[in-house]
Design an enzyme around this catalytic site. Structure first.
Site, PDB file in Angstrom:
ATOM      1  N   CYS A   2      12.061 -20.755  35.068  1.00 23.87           N
ATOM      2  CA  CYS A   2      11.647 -22.094  35.447  1.00 23.87           C
ATOM      3  C   CYS A   2      12.877 -22.962  35.730  1.00 23.87           C
ATOM      4  CB  CYS A   2      10.812 -22.816  34.396  1.00 23.87           C
ATOM      5  SG  CYS A   2       9.297 -21.959  33.970  1.00 23.87           S
ATOM      6  N   ARG A  27      15.031 -19.246  39.742  1.00 25.05           N
ATOM      7  CA  ARG A  27      14.675 -19.235  38.324  1.00 25.05           C
ATOM      8  C   ARG A  27      13.189 -18.946  38.103  1.00 25.05           C
ATOM      9  NH1 ARG A  27      18.611 -21.564  35.214  1.00 25.05           N
ATOM     10  NH2 ARG A  27      17.128 -21.878  33.540  1.00 25.05           N
ATOM     11  N   TRP A  76       8.174 -20.013  36.419  1.00 28.78           N
ATOM     12  CA  TRP A  76       8.015 -18.580  36.142  1.00 28.78           C
ATOM     13  C   TRP A  76       7.008 -18.524  35.006  1.00 28.78           C
ATOM     14  CZ3 TRP A  76       8.807 -15.009  32.141  1.00 28.78           C
ATOM     15  CH2 TRP A  76       8.829 -13.667  32.528  1.00 28.78           C
ATOM     16  N   ASN A 102      11.076 -26.078  30.862  1.00 27.88           N
ATOM     17  CA  ASN A 102      11.553 -24.698  30.974  1.00 27.88           C
ATOM     18  C   ASN A 102      11.652 -24.178  29.540  1.00 27.88           C
ATOM     19  OD1 ASN A 102      14.945 -23.463  31.604  1.00 27.88           O
ATOM     20  ND2 ASN A 102      13.062 -22.336  31.324  1.00 27.88           N
ATOM     21  N   GLY A 103      10.996 -23.041  29.261  1.00 29.84           N
ATOM     22  CA  GLY A 103      11.065 -22.498  27.905  1.00 29.84           C
ATOM     23  C   GLY A 103       9.670 -22.210  27.379  1.00 29.84           C
ATOM     24  N   GLU A 486      22.550   1.381  37.406  1.00 31.25           N
ATOM     25  CA  GLU A 486      22.522   0.120  38.140  1.00 31.25           C
ATOM     26  C   GLU A 486      21.827   0.302  39.501  1.00 31.25           C
ATOM     27  OE1 GLU A 486      22.662  -2.877  37.814  1.00 31.25           O
ATOM     28  OE2 GLU A 486      23.186  -3.721  39.745  1.00 31.25           O
ATOM     29  N   LYS A 490      18.358  -1.644  40.758  1.00 33.55           N
ATOM     30  CA  LYS A 490      18.327  -2.471  41.974  1.00 33.55           C
ATOM     31  C   LYS A 490      17.158  -2.059  42.871  1.00 33.55           C
ATOM     32  CE  LYS A 490      20.431  -4.913  41.355  1.00 33.55           C
ATOM     33  NZ  LYS A 490      21.351  -5.612  40.516  1.00 33.55           N
ATOM     34  N   GLU A 493      13.887  -3.204  41.355  1.00 33.63           N
ATOM     35  CA  GLU A 493      13.805  -4.653  41.335  1.00 33.63           C
ATOM     36  C   GLU A 493      13.397  -5.250  42.684  1.00 33.63           C
ATOM     37  OE1 GLU A 493      17.686  -6.080  40.243  1.00 33.63           O
ATOM     38  OE2 GLU A 493      16.883  -7.893  39.355  1.00 33.63           O
ATOM     39  N   HIS A 509      15.827  19.009  31.356  1.00 35.96           N
ATOM     40  CA  HIS A 509      15.129  18.965  30.068  1.00 35.96           C
ATOM     41  C   HIS A 509      13.791  18.238  30.171  1.00 35.96           C
ATOM     42  CE1 HIS A 509      18.487  20.803  28.032  1.00 35.96           C
ATOM     43  NE2 HIS A 509      19.289  19.981  28.673  1.00 35.96           N
ATOM     44  N   LYS A 608      15.770 -15.155  37.973  1.00 38.75           N
ATOM     45  CA  LYS A 608      17.194 -14.860  37.800  1.00 38.75           C
ATOM     46  C   LYS A 608      17.652 -15.058  36.360  1.00 38.75           C
ATOM     47  CE  LYS A 608      21.433 -14.465  39.722  1.00 38.75           C
ATOM     48  NZ  LYS A 608      21.590 -13.037  40.001  1.00 38.75           N
TER      49      LYS A 608
HETATM   50  C1  AGP Z   1      19.960  -7.961  37.838  1.00 36.62           C
HETATM   51  O1  AGP Z   1      19.747  -7.606  39.162  1.00 36.62           O
HETATM   52  C2  AGP Z   1      18.810  -8.539  37.163  1.00 36.62           C
HETATM   53  N1  AGP Z   1      18.293  -9.662  37.832  1.00 36.62           N
HETATM   54  C3  AGP Z   1      18.877  -8.638  35.660  1.00 36.62           C
HETATM   55  O2  AGP Z   1      18.887  -7.343  35.155  1.00 36.62           O
HETATM   56  C4  AGP Z   1      20.036  -9.430  35.030  1.00 36.62           C
HETATM   57  O3  AGP Z   1      21.240  -8.749  35.208  1.00 36.62           O
HETATM   58  C5  AGP Z   1      19.742  -9.634  33.533  1.00 36.62           C
HETATM   59  O4  AGP Z   1      18.569 -10.376  33.405  1.00 36.62           O
HETATM   60  C6  AGP Z   1      20.862 -10.297  32.795  1.00 36.62           C
HETATM   61  O5  AGP Z   1      21.117 -11.584  33.269  1.00 36.62           O
HETATM   62  P1  AGP Z   1      22.425 -12.350  32.870  1.00 36.62           P
HETATM   63  O6  AGP Z   1      23.576 -11.558  33.415  1.00 36.62           O
HETATM   64  O7  AGP Z   1      22.305 -13.680  33.494  1.00 36.62           O
HETATM   65  O8  AGP Z   1      22.480 -12.398  31.377  1.00 36.62           O
END
Ligand code: AGP
Length: 613
Positions: A2, A27, A76, A102-103, A486, A490, A493, A509, A608
């Protein structure tokens, strides 16, 4: 999670709120809304809608509102589905008080029940509405908005950044925060509140960063801030040095693509500042992590979430390899609840782009309580994690807007390179000559990334070939496995493709049962001492019909015997490949998402900055 923004001044608040919300959409983007005090109507008017800020803009175009004070929100969803009703701002019973939040208000059900018994009806399913109603309840009792806000805050548990306006006080925004970020932007005859600086960067760089439990009463010409004891305090002005261009797309189709292409500069910036001018070592800002401090450290923990965690795994591998200190890694959401074996002799490295991730923040606070030494690797200057850590390494990536992290990961990985080299040098596990050899290779990294980026059209062709994939496996060994994790994240995501990263040797395995005709397997094979082993795993999946795309270092022509497709990264020192090998993976995920018609910068269900647990 948010975004909130607020404006008070002499201009029409609506366009300022809308621009701010557009910048805060990373956000959360389930719904958006604004509340503005209309001088004409002498009341607060709310316009809100399910969906993106552009939907709100359309709605406002049809039903224009105007006013010189307002608050806005992009959501969000946590409590209640994304809908017009659950969208913020939320109103109190009489419509006098409007709130953006937000929260999470954890005891909202309890408050709802109490207020319900006093005749307060709730129209939404949200926790936030309780704040609006409770503020009005106390305001009706005391006739004093300031007291009403303080009393409300005494009653609510949880995390929050709040923006509150009241039609009886059309010259004031009340704002406060606890475990969620909130800044106040300082203008001339106007002031702002925002979840982060990008929302208001075009108007001001001068800010107050609000601390937990501080409450601010913001007018156009003055700001009064109170601490948790309700005493008025003075705060230092924090001047932000990010440029507005850095927060814009600058001709790129997406922020993610722009941020991928910014990586040569980000890496160059990260390195330039960190090598000692005489070339004999690393300078980590003002961090005191020399021989003496390190002699008290017998354990290192790396704690983070998501992409930041995967960057941390690179750090774990390199600190163990170069400095020979055992490193334990854990995702923050697990670390927090496992009563970790840490004490004053533990160095806890927390990594976070935003510096606001709830789990990482709480993990850090737990480690602090246990007297561990906290070193934070953070991108957002002045963020909560940066402020509360004992030491901070800033990653110098600039604002990262796309939800999928790219340049921040690269900057975090560079920080891990630097930190592990520093520890190895300080503990005498690496000689200056060995360091200089690696340093020489590190200085070539920006131009290596540029070279990989020139191959983007090849990656686009891979996308066209593999766009029909339903499952994608990433396999690798050692450092390559961290890169796979990673890459796979990606793809999930932003391309919404099922994908699994596997340690190449572990595949047989169990998960190899999932390999069938044409399953795409991406093998990262830059660690040449492990090459033969990884290739035997490649052969195993090929024997079961998989298509294999291999990422390896230039000069390793052998991959051409095994791969259906391949991509070379420039030859570098083997410890540096996690940075380079990830760039083709970023491009692959980007083009796949694009090819599948997804919203690259704002993927579904994500936000984010994850400021809820
Ligand atoms: C990365 O592509 C993601 N959006 C997510 O995994 C992110 O890295 C994670 O939420 C951690 O965020 P931060 O680095 O702001 O703590």
């Amino acid at each position: 999670m948010c975004g909130i923004v607020g404006y008070i001044g002499n201009k029409n608040a609506v366009p300022i709120l809308l621009r701010g919300l557009e910048r805060l959409e990373y956000r959360g983007y389930d719904s958006a809304g604004v509340a503005v005090y209309s001088e004409k109507e002498k009341e607060i008017i709310v316009c809100k809608t399910k969906g993106r800020v552009e939907n709100l803009e359309t709605k406002l175009y049809d039903n224009p509102i105007k006013g010189r004070i307002g608050i806005g929100h992009t959501r969000w969803a946590t409590h209640g589905i994304p809908s017009d009703t659950n969208a913020h701002p939320h109103f109190s019973k009489s419509g006098k008080v409007a709130v953006v939040h937000n929260g999470i208000i954890e005891n909202y059900m309890e408050i709802r029940e109490i207020l319900g018994s006093k005749g307060y009806d709730f129209v939404s399913e949200t926790d936030t509405e309780t704040v609006a109603q409770l503020t009005e309840y106390f305001y009706n009792q005391t006739g004093d908005l300031q007291q009403a806000v303080f009393k409300t805050l005494e009653k609510v548990d949880g995390s929050y950044a709040l923006g509150i306006i009241c039609s009886d006080f059309p010259d004031m925004i009340v704002t406060t925060k606890k475990n969620c970020p909130l800044i106040i932007g300082l203008g001339q005859g106007e002031n702002f509140i925002a979840s982060d600086i990008t929302a208001i960067l075009q108007y001001t760089r001068n800010t107050y960063i609000l601390e937990d439990n501080e409450v601010a009463f913001v007018s156009k010409d003055s700001i009064k801030i109170y601490d948790d004891k309700k005493e008025e305090i003075k705060k230092d002005v924090y001047v932000v040095d990010w440029s507005i261009e850095a927060a814009e797309k600058s001709g790129y189709d997406h922020f993610m693509l722009k941020e991928i292409y910014e990586q040569p500069k980000v890496v160059a910036d990260s390195l330039n500042r960190r090598f000692k001018p005489d070339g004999t070592g690393i300078q980590l800002d003002s961090i005191k992590l020399g021989r003496e401090e390190l002699s008290n450290i017998n354990k290192v923990y790396v704690v983070a979430c998501g992409t930041a965690y995967y960057a941390g795994l690179v750090g774990k591998a390199l600190i163990e390899k170069l400095a020979r200190i055992p490193v334990i890694s854990d995702v923050a959401s697990e670390f927090r609840y496992k009563d970790p074996l840490i004490d004053e002799n533990t160095l806890v490295i927390v990594i976070s782009q935003s510096g606001e991730t709830a789990d990482t923040l709480e993990a850090m606070r737990l480690a602090k309580k246990k007297n561990s030494r906290i070193l934070a690797v953070v991108n957002v200057v002045g963020s909560t994690i940066a402020r509360e850590a004992d030491d901070v390494i800033y990653t110098l990536a600039g604002p990262e807007i796309a939800v999928a992290s790219t340049k921040a990961y690269s900057a975090q990985v560079v920080a891990m390179f630097l930190l592990s080299l520093h520890i190895a040098l300080e503990t005498g596990k690496m000689t200056v000559d060995q360091f200089k050899e690696i340093k020489k290779e590190m200085e070539k990294l920006p131009s290596h990334i540029n070279k990989i980026l020139t191959k983007a059209p090849n990656v686009k062709r891979f996308m066209e070939k593999y766009i029909g994939s339903k499952n994608v496996f990433y396999i690798g060994r050692g450092l390559d496995y961290t890169v796979c994790r990673e890459g796979s994240l990606k793809l999930k995501e932003i391309a919404y493709l099922h994908s699994e990263p596997y340690a190449a040797g572990e595949l047989k395995h169990g998960p190899i049962a999932l390999i069938e005709e044409s399953t795409l397997v991406i093998a990262v094979a830059t660690q040449e001492h492990l090459f033969a082993k990884t290739m035997s795993n490649v052969k195993e999946v090929k024997a079961r019909g998989a298509k294999v795309l291999i990422i390896a270092m230039e000069g390793n022509r052998e991959i051409e015997n095994y791969a259906d497709d391949y991509m070379y990264i420039p030859r570098t020192h083997p410890i540096l490949t996690p940075l380079l090998a990830n760039i083709p993976q970023q491009l692959f995920a980007y083009y796949m998402a694009l090819g599948l018609g997804n919203d690259v910068d704002k993927p579904r269900n994500l936000a984010k900055s994850v400021t809820v647990e």
